[in-house]
Design an enzyme around this catalytic site. Structure first.
Site, PDB file in Angstrom:
ATOM      1  N   ASP A  53     -46.139 -62.274  -6.103  1.00 31.44           N
ATOM      2  CA  ASP A  53     -46.224 -63.046  -4.701  1.00 31.44           C
ATOM      3  C   ASP A  53     -45.240 -64.070  -4.548  1.00 31.44           C
ATOM      4  O   ASP A  53     -44.224 -64.333  -5.468  1.00 31.44           O
ATOM      5  CB  ASP A  53     -47.688 -64.050  -5.356  1.00 31.44           C
ATOM      6  CG  ASP A  53     -48.411 -64.886  -4.192  1.00 31.44           C
ATOM      7  OD1 ASP A  53     -47.815 -64.807  -3.090  1.00 31.44           O
ATOM      8  OD2 ASP A  53     -49.054 -65.799  -4.482  1.00 31.44           O
ATOM      9  N   ASP A  71     -56.263 -58.620  -5.061  1.00 34.63           N
ATOM     10  CA  ASP A  71     -55.694 -58.862  -6.257  1.00 34.63           C
ATOM     11  C   ASP A  71     -56.788 -60.142  -6.528  1.00 34.63           C
ATOM     12  O   ASP A  71     -57.084 -60.754  -5.476  1.00 34.63           O
ATOM     13  CB  ASP A  71     -54.350 -59.441  -6.357  1.00 34.63           C
ATOM     14  CG  ASP A  71     -54.062 -60.756  -5.584  1.00 34.63           C
ATOM     15  OD1 ASP A  71     -54.006 -61.816  -6.413  1.00 34.63           O
ATOM     16  OD2 ASP A  71     -53.876 -60.817  -4.456  1.00 34.63           O
ATOM     17  N   CYS A 102     -71.079 -47.114 -18.071  1.00 34.88           N
ATOM     18  CA  CYS A 102     -69.699 -47.262 -17.997  1.00 34.88           C
ATOM     19  C   CYS A 102     -69.082 -46.304 -18.920  1.00 34.88           C
ATOM     20  O   CYS A 102     -69.621 -46.274 -20.322  1.00 34.88           O
ATOM     21  CB  CYS A 102     -69.307 -48.766 -18.215  1.00 34.88           C
ATOM     22  SG  CYS A 102     -67.624 -48.899 -18.440  1.00 34.88           S
ATOM     23  N   CYS A 147     -66.028 -46.628 -20.323  1.00 34.90           N
ATOM     24  CA  CYS A 147     -64.574 -47.412 -20.920  1.00 34.90           C
ATOM     25  C   CYS A 147     -64.830 -47.329 -22.317  1.00 34.90           C
ATOM     26  O   CYS A 147     -66.087 -47.249 -22.949  1.00 34.90           O
ATOM     27  CB  CYS A 147     -64.541 -48.718 -20.269  1.00 34.90           C
ATOM     28  SG  CYS A 147     -65.561 -50.169 -20.945  1.00 34.90           S
ATOM     29  N   CYS A 173     -67.539 -49.759 -23.944  1.00 38.47           N
ATOM     30  CA  CYS A 173     -69.006 -49.543 -23.521  1.00 38.47           C
ATOM     31  C   CYS A 173     -69.273 -48.563 -24.545  1.00 38.47           C
ATOM     32  O   CYS A 173     -70.428 -48.318 -25.051  1.00 38.47           O
ATOM     33  CB  CYS A 173     -69.379 -49.421 -22.027  1.00 38.47           C
ATOM     34  SG  CYS A 173     -69.509 -50.627 -21.142  1.00 38.47           S
ATOM     35  N   HIS A 206     -63.276 -54.201 -20.099  1.00 37.35           N
ATOM     36  CA  HIS A 206     -64.220 -53.597 -19.498  1.00 37.35           C
ATOM     37  C   HIS A 206     -64.282 -54.120 -18.037  1.00 37.35           C
ATOM     38  O   HIS A 206     -64.282 -53.222 -17.107  1.00 37.35           O
ATOM     39  CB  HIS A 206     -65.604 -54.167 -20.225  1.00 37.35           C
ATOM     40  CG  HIS A 206     -66.760 -53.678 -19.115  1.00 37.35           C
ATOM     41  ND1 HIS A 206     -67.496 -52.578 -19.141  1.00 37.35           N
ATOM     42  CD2 HIS A 206     -67.418 -54.638 -18.502  1.00 37.35           C
ATOM     43  CE1 HIS A 206     -68.190 -52.712 -18.390  1.00 37.35           C
ATOM     44  NE2 HIS A 206     -68.310 -53.899 -17.815  1.00 37.35           N
TER      45      HIS A 206
END
Length: 506
Positions: A165, A352, A390, A392, A395, A420
């Site tokens: 940015d 973002d 999930c 991931c 999890c 997560h």
């Protein structure tokens, strides 16, 4: 929760602004002004394309086009649209350091780091682009040090793409420390209190660097991001009056200074930022001015600053309809899952926000139902994973009870939830991409939203279920009249399932 009464077509396509309801508080004059300012705003039928791409299939009244012919090329960027669903598109964005798939979410690493996570973990969960902030990186560790150490990619050990940015957002977030003039913005450093002047030229030099060398050896110079943002004059969308117009026109003047200062346009991509507040006339002027500069990509700025959601989506819809079809579109500061789904349906590509990691530090997890607060006492003995659906690492490994013990006492808790939450956001991006490619965006949007505004959208899903059920039971369309009458009273349109019937039907 107040439920919206929206037409079914709203969820299916989100294709045009004029088709959707406006708030009752909106004056006739403002409605007329919006229409008058944008008489050609996406008045195409759902089967027409700005680029004339041939329709190849239709589902639920919307289109899925093969759009590989819609493509933008430069030395540092290739944007190839792979599939569409009305205004939504799935694309491949090729950058110097990585080939990304859109729609995509970019985690925010303000000072070159995502708090609590390593770059290896970010690669593991499928992160494609990390966002850094020019203002904060210049303050600490300084762009000079980053330059000496080989650029931000090497400094943070990140092999994939970076976007930086320009520092313009700090005009809002650090307004009490900023003095904005035509020359640039002077900040009072929060580190040592010294004044820091950031001009459009300074912003580009910090992001790009000025060494004259071949691309292979110098692309890492200074910060060295794949995508760099032009310095813009940012004001909150809740502000009204002449300041909005002043900021928009200054943004256009500054983009020319940024372009002139950008000495490596074939190595790094300069994106312009559309400003103009909530005024459609000013937004239109800014869009047209930026498009005339023929930049590699464009961002929609100045949102997520406190405006109401109806105004938010209308600005996004207006800008995405007016921006070039073959260039990436980036909605800045957007990180709520619902907002990303809506913006993607409207034709945006990149997002973002600090939200997923910031909310994790307060003990909140993102789940399909919305959010899950692990700080609640009910979590203390809950042996389920954060999200049973999930895949991931968090999890699959830890229980809610375990994370509940950590979130208020140990940094590990926020680290696990950050992992997560970012996994959730990046999977959301991948699912949007694949659903557009496969022509299933309406189903995906409804399944995503049904857990948030359940009552309304469950009725939509139920309508689909009823029609599917009847089509299987009566494949010739000979649905009994009494069933049709009952469904009419129930408010469910099953006309697509029914053939004309005689009065003698049971």
């Amino acid at each position: 929760m107040r439920l919206l009464s929206l037409p079914r077509e709203t969820v299916h396509s989100l294709a045009t602004i004029s088709d959707l309801p406006r708030p009752s508080s909106q004056s006739p004059a403002s409605v007329l002004r919006f229409g008058a300012a944008y008489p050609d705003l996406d008045r195409r039928t759902p089967y027409e394309s700005r680029t004339g791409t041939r329709v190849v299939s239709r589902r639920h009244g919307v289109t899925n086009r093969l759009a590989a012919t819609t493509c933008s090329n430069s030395m540092a960027l290739r944007f190839e649209i792979l599939g569409r669903f009305n205004r939504a598109r799935a694309a491949q964005l090729t950058l110097p350091h990585f080939i990304s798939q859109t729609p995509l979410f970019m985690p925010v690493g303000t000072k070159g780091t995502i708090k609590g996570l390593t770059t290896s973990q970010l690669e593991e969960i499928g992160c494609q682009i990390i966002l850094g902030n020019t203002y904060h990186l210049e303050l600490q560790p300084t762009s000079e040090l980053i330059d000496e150490l080989g650029g931000l990619h090497k400094f943070m050990n990140w092999p994939r793409a970076l976007l930086t940015d320009s520092g313009g957002f700090q005009m809002v977030s650090l307004l009490h420390l900023a003095d904005i003039t035509e020359n640039g913005v002077t900040f009072q450093s929060p580190v040592d209190g010294k004044p820091m002047l950031l001009t459009p030229e300074d912003s580009i030099q910090i992001q790009v660097g000025t060494s004259l060398c071949d691309f292979a050896s110098c692309r890492e110079n200074r910060i060295g991001a794949d995508i760099i943002m032009a310095l813009d004059d940012v004001v909150r969308t809740t502000i009204t009056g002449p300041r909005i117009e002043e900021a928009m026109y200054r943004t256009l003047r500054w983009i020319d200074r940024c372009i002139a200062a950008h000495k490596r346009p074939n190595e790094q991509n300069l994106f312009g930022i559309v400003q103009g507040g909530l005024d459609p006339v000013l937004r239109d002027i800014c869009v047209k001015g930026l498009v005339e500069r023929n930049l590699p990509g464009y961002a929609i700025g100045g949102l997520s600053g406190g405006e109401d959601k109806d105004s938010f989506w209308r600005v996004v819809a207006q800008c995405t309809a007016a921006l070039p079809e073959d260039k990436p579109r980036y909605v800045m500061g957007v990180g709520y899952p619902l907002d990303i789904v809506v913006c993607s349906a409207l034709g945006a590509d990149m997002y973002d926000c600090v939200y997923p990691t910031r909310t994790a530090r307060f003990g909140t997890a993102l789940v399909p139902e919305g959010i899950l607060k692990l700080t609640h006492r009910a979590m203390a003995d809950d042996t389920r994973p954060v999200d049973p659906t999930c895949a991931c690492m968090v999890c699959k490994t830890y229980t809610r009870a375990y994370i509940h013990c950590l979130v208020t006492k140990d940094a590990m808790g926020s680290q696990l939830l950050s992992y997560h939450n970012l996994y959730y956001m990046l999977k959301l991006s991948r699912d949007l991409h694949s659903s557009i490619i496969k022509g299933q965006l309406p189903e995906y949007v409804c399944l995503f939203l049904s857990l948030d505004i359940a009552f309304y959208l469950l009725s939509v899903l139920f309508h689909w279920f009823v029609c599917g059920f009847l089509q299987k039971m009566f494949p010739k369309g000979d649905v009994p009249e009494w069933v049709c009458n009952a469904m009419e009273v129930a408010g469910i349109d099953i006309s697509s399932c029914c053939a004309p019937f005689s009065s003698s039907q049971d």
